[in-house]
Enzyme design. Structure first.
Site, PDB file in Angstrom:
ATOM      1  N   GLU A 139       0.875  -1.184   0.000  1.00 44.68           N
ATOM      2  CA  GLU A 139       0.000   0.000   0.000  1.00 44.68           C
ATOM      3  C   GLU A 139       0.901   1.218   0.000  1.00 44.68           C
ATOM      4  O   GLU A 139       1.531   1.525   1.023  1.00 44.68           O
ATOM      5  CB  GLU A 139      -0.858   0.014   1.278  1.00 44.68           C
ATOM      6  CG  GLU A 139      -1.854  -1.106   1.374  1.00 44.68           C
ATOM      7  CD  GLU A 139      -3.055  -0.903   0.476  1.00 44.68           C
ATOM      8  OE1 GLU A 139      -3.228   0.217  -0.050  1.00 44.68           O
ATOM      9  OE2 GLU A 139      -3.789  -1.866   0.281  1.00 44.68           O
ATOM     10  N   CYS A 170      -2.171   9.019   2.999  1.00 44.30           N
ATOM     11  CA  CYS A 170      -1.989   8.539   1.630  1.00 44.30           C
ATOM     12  C   CYS A 170      -3.148   8.967   0.748  1.00 44.30           C
ATOM     13  O   CYS A 170      -2.973   9.171  -0.446  1.00 44.30           O
ATOM     14  CB  CYS A 170      -1.829   7.031   1.621  1.00 44.30           C
ATOM     15  SG  CYS A 170      -3.180   6.182   2.453  1.00 44.30           S
TER      16      CYS A 170
HETATM   17  P1  NAD Z   1       8.766   4.792   4.280  1.00 48.13           P
HETATM   18  O1  NAD Z   1       8.619   3.966   3.065  1.00 48.13           O
HETATM   19  O2  NAD Z   1       9.946   5.675   4.400  1.00 48.13           O
HETATM   20  O3  NAD Z   1       8.804   3.860   5.586  1.00 48.13           O
HETATM   21  C1  NAD Z   1       7.762   2.972   5.889  1.00 48.13           C
HETATM   22  C2  NAD Z   1       8.306   1.834   6.739  1.00 48.13           C
HETATM   23  O4  NAD Z   1       9.226   1.054   5.986  1.00 48.13           O
HETATM   24  C3  NAD Z   1       9.042   2.286   7.981  1.00 48.13           C
HETATM   25  O5  NAD Z   1       8.702   1.441   9.058  1.00 48.13           O
HETATM   26  C4  NAD Z   1      10.508   2.093   7.581  1.00 48.13           C
HETATM   27  O6  NAD Z   1      11.388   1.888   8.669  1.00 48.13           O
HETATM   28  C5  NAD Z   1      10.409   0.833   6.740  1.00 48.13           C
HETATM   29  N1  NAD Z   1      11.516   0.610   5.790  1.00 48.13           N
HETATM   30  C6  NAD Z   1      12.296   1.536   5.180  1.00 48.13           C
HETATM   31  N2  NAD Z   1      13.172   0.914   4.342  1.00 48.13           N
HETATM   32  C7  NAD Z   1      12.904  -0.412   4.405  1.00 48.13           C
HETATM   33  C8  NAD Z   1      13.443  -1.566   3.753  1.00 48.13           C
HETATM   34  N3  NAD Z   1      14.429  -1.487   2.856  1.00 48.13           N
HETATM   35  N4  NAD Z   1      12.918  -2.785   4.049  1.00 48.13           N
HETATM   36  C9  NAD Z   1      11.906  -2.885   4.937  1.00 48.13           C
HETATM   37  N5  NAD Z   1      11.363  -1.840   5.598  1.00 48.13           N
HETATM   38  C10 NAD Z   1      11.855  -0.608   5.329  1.00 48.13           C
HETATM   39  O7  NAD Z   1       7.417   5.618   4.415  1.00 48.13           O
HETATM   40  P2  NAD Z   1       7.056   6.768   5.479  1.00 48.13           P
HETATM   41  O8  NAD Z   1       7.801   8.011   5.130  1.00 48.13           O
HETATM   42  O9  NAD Z   1       7.190   6.201   6.836  1.00 48.13           O
HETATM   43  O10 NAD Z   1       5.491   6.968   5.189  1.00 48.13           O
HETATM   44  C11 NAD Z   1       4.978   7.875   4.253  1.00 48.13           C
HETATM   45  C12 NAD Z   1       4.547   7.135   2.996  1.00 48.13           C
HETATM   46  O11 NAD Z   1       3.597   6.125   3.320  1.00 48.13           O
HETATM   47  C13 NAD Z   1       3.839   8.042   2.009  1.00 48.13           C
HETATM   48  O12 NAD Z   1       4.319   7.798   0.718  1.00 48.13           O
HETATM   49  C14 NAD Z   1       2.383   7.624   2.110  1.00 48.13           C
HETATM   50  O13 NAD Z   1       1.630   7.876   0.967  1.00 48.13           O
HETATM   51  C15 NAD Z   1       2.514   6.172   2.396  1.00 48.13           C
HETATM   52  N6  NAD Z   1       1.286   5.637   3.006  1.00 48.13           N
HETATM   53  C16 NAD Z   1       0.479   4.825   2.240  1.00 48.13           C
HETATM   54  C17 NAD Z   1      -0.717   4.325   2.771  1.00 48.13           C
HETATM   55  C18 NAD Z   1      -1.635   3.434   1.950  1.00 48.13           C
HETATM   56  O14 NAD Z   1      -2.476   2.769   2.516  1.00 48.13           O
HETATM   57  N7  NAD Z   1      -1.516   3.390   0.626  1.00 48.13           N
HETATM   58  C19 NAD Z   1      -1.077   4.657   4.080  1.00 48.13           C
HETATM   59  C20 NAD Z   1      -0.238   5.499   4.810  1.00 48.13           C
HETATM   60  C21 NAD Z   1       0.943   5.971   4.261  1.00 48.13           C
END
Ligand code: NAD
Length: 515
Positions: free
Chosen positions: A238, A272
């Site tokens: 997502e 999001c």
């Molecule tokens: P991010 O991708 O930076 O981090 C999300 C999570 O992934 C964190 O827990 C992070 O530690 C982890 N992570 C980072 N690198 C990783 C890797 N290589 N392997 C595994 N895990 C890893 O996102 P963010 O900045 O925390 O959140 C904002 C983003 O989330 C925005 O783009 C937003 O649109 C999206 N979002 C989407 C939804 C949806 O349902 N579509 C809902 C909420 C947020």
């Protein structure tokens, strides 16, 4: 200022609204991630054997624990996100609803299926399709909804019979740690735990599980998808969005403007499915913009303790997010846009950015093309619905969108033209709260989906097929030894059942060659 600093062995969490430290959490080492996975795996068979009623009972107790500790949990959410009290209160209802929904419906959603044999040749077969859980799943989540994000997905996984290794964002580790403590405090089976830390810890989690559900950015989603591909394990992703709002000339402008302001600025625009861009038909553009600008000027920005809300929207979560907003606004202004409200960071220790309405925008600007994830609302004038649809689809993202018109049939026609996973007619956000409908992004916004009745829980399962027989002769036609008689019988049977006309069924020669 960063809201979470990673020392080598602990996360230091600062409140984005005040800049003050609000907690520390130890980072989980690689060895500890492996140990957590091993103990969760060991506990999973007994959890699966508990059955639906047994598992639902634990989820209900956890729900009750959340309700009993509601104020402490919400205070934690606020302390690590800097949200207004009003926006903080969005979090818990999601958890309650999703728990109740999957606890109630899991048994019917995962009931064995018995497809009928597709051909008389298989008439004696008895077929069962069973849904067996992936033993250990990962749930990796972002910072914008410390309760809401994981709880949109976790209840289905637990009800399916999976064990779950969760990894909250390093920016907001406190609330989720408290919820995991709650699971342990009620004495629930040890099938739910969490690893804490940044992307490296998330990557370590991906390496030890059987299936991953990830919510977060497109960049991280790609990395996780690639790693899951290498490991040949399924994942559902997502990801980000750039949700368009299309306002037609016959729309209820007052309602549309209220929705644009809430949908664009709720959670300081860090959702999001935030309204990220608005396309308004030329005849109503000025009136709509006036309404939105007036309502936006009236918004109160700050972090209040509750229980009576004193502010509408709160802080941004990280310095990096503020920098993205500043870059998008500066880029738009440099290319000719005007900020009717906001356009600047607010003074003070916290990460507050004034809600910003931009006009005279176009698709050369980053604010119309990249995910902003902040309190900006760029509004563009369009010449009719065809242009609105073309611009809405001119995007790498395809999460959701909204269409505003009093003509229901026209709204549905336009919805069918939009390249997004969900369309709200005369509303925003509301698709996410229809638990029977899937939430999933098209294009770069994701792969797979969440919720959606049976599909939201079946994704945590492997399908197992069991085929039995009503009769069991000593041998069957295709089995050895090969013989001309058996082969001829098979060929005749296959022709008889496969053909759809009598000549071919009976193997007769074509009429022209019959002479
Ligand atoms: P991010 O991708 O930076 O981090 C999300 C999570 O992934 C964190 O827990 C992070 O530690 C982890 N992570 C980072 N690198 C990783 C890797 N290589 N392997 C595994 N895990 C890893 O996102 P963010 O900045 O925390 O959140 C904002 C983003 O989330 C925005 O783009 C937003 O649109 C999206 N979002 C989407 C939804 C949806 O349902 N579509 C809902 C909420 C947020």
């Amino acid at each position: 200022m960063s809201t979470a600093e990673a020392a080598t062995d602990e996360l230091i969490v600062r409140c984005p609204g005040t800049g003050k430290e609000v907690g520390r959490v130890p980072v989980t080492s690689g060895a500890d991630v492996a140990a957590l996975a091993a103990s969760l795996r060991a506990a999973q068979p007994a959890w699966e054997a508990l059955g639906y009623a047994g598992r639902a009972a634990w989820l209900h107790r956890w729900r009750d624990w959340m309700l009993d500790n509601e104020q402490q949990l919400l205070a934690l959410v606020q302390s690590e996100t800097g949200k207004s009290w009003n926006d903080t209160n969005v979090e818990l209802p999601i958890a309650l609803e999703v728990i109740n929904y999957y606890a109630k419906n899991a048994a019917s959603f995962l009931a064995d299926e018995h497809p009928k044999p597709h051909t008389p040749a298989m008439a004696t077969k008895q077929i069962a399709v069973r849904f067996r859980p992936h033993p250990l799943i990962a749930l990796i989540t972002p910072w914008n909804g410390p309760i809401g994000n994981p709880m949109l997905d976790l209840p289905a996984a637990l009800m399916a019979g999976c064990a779950a290794l969760t990894k909250p964002s390093e920016v907001t580790p406190l609330t989720w740690a408290a919820l995991i403590d709650g699971w342990k405090a009620i004495g629930a089976p040890p099938v739910l735990d969490c690893a804490q830390g940044g992307g490296d810890v998330g990557a370590a989690v991906v390496d030890v599980v059987d299936m991953v559900h990830f919510t977060g950015s497109v960049a991280t989603g790609r990395r996780i998808g690639a790693r899951c591909g290498e490991r040949l394990i399924p994942c559902s992703l997502e990801l980000g969005g750039k949700d368009p709002m299309l306002v037609l000339a016959d729309a209820d402008l007052e309602r549309a403007a209220n929705a644009a302001v809430w949908g664009g600025f709720m959670g300081a625009g860090q959702a999001c499915i935030s309204v990220e861009r608005v396309y308004v038909d030329a005849p109503v553009f000025d009136e709509f913009v006036d309404l939105v600008a007036t309502k936006t000027r009236a918004l109160r920005v700050g972090m209040d303790p509750g229980p009576k809300p004193a502010f509408d929207l709160g802080a941004m979560a990280t310095e990096d997010q503020v920098a993205i907003v500043e870059r998008h606004v500066a880029d738009a202004l440099a290319k000719g846009a005007r900020a009717l409200t906001g356009g600047r960071r607010l003074d003070g220790p916290g990460l507050f950015y004034a809600p910003t309405v931009l006009v005279d925008v176009d698709h050369t600007m980053d604010c119309m093309r990249e995910e902003t994830f902040g309190p900006t609302l760029p509004i563009m004038k369009v010449d009719g619905t065809d242009e609105a649809v073309a611009l809405a689809n001119d995007s790498a993202y395809g999460l959701s969108g909204s269409v505003w018109t009093r003509d229901r049939a026209e709204g549905e026609r336009i919805a069918a033209l939009l390249e997004v996973g969900a369309v709200n007619l005369n509303n925003v956000y509301i698709n996410l709260f229809q638990l029977g409908a899937p939430q999933g992004g098209w294009r770069d916004s994701g792969v797979g989906g969440r919720l959606g009745g049976p599909s939201g829980i079946r994704k945590y399962c492997r399908e197992q097929v069991v085929v039995g027989d009503r009769i069991a002769p000593k041998s069957e036609l295709p089995w050895y030894p090969a013989s001309a008689t058996k082969l001829a019988l098979q060929a005749r049977g296959s022709r008889f059942l496969g053909a759809r006309d009598w000549r071919r069924r009976l193997g007769l020669a074509p009429r022209s060659s019959q002479g």
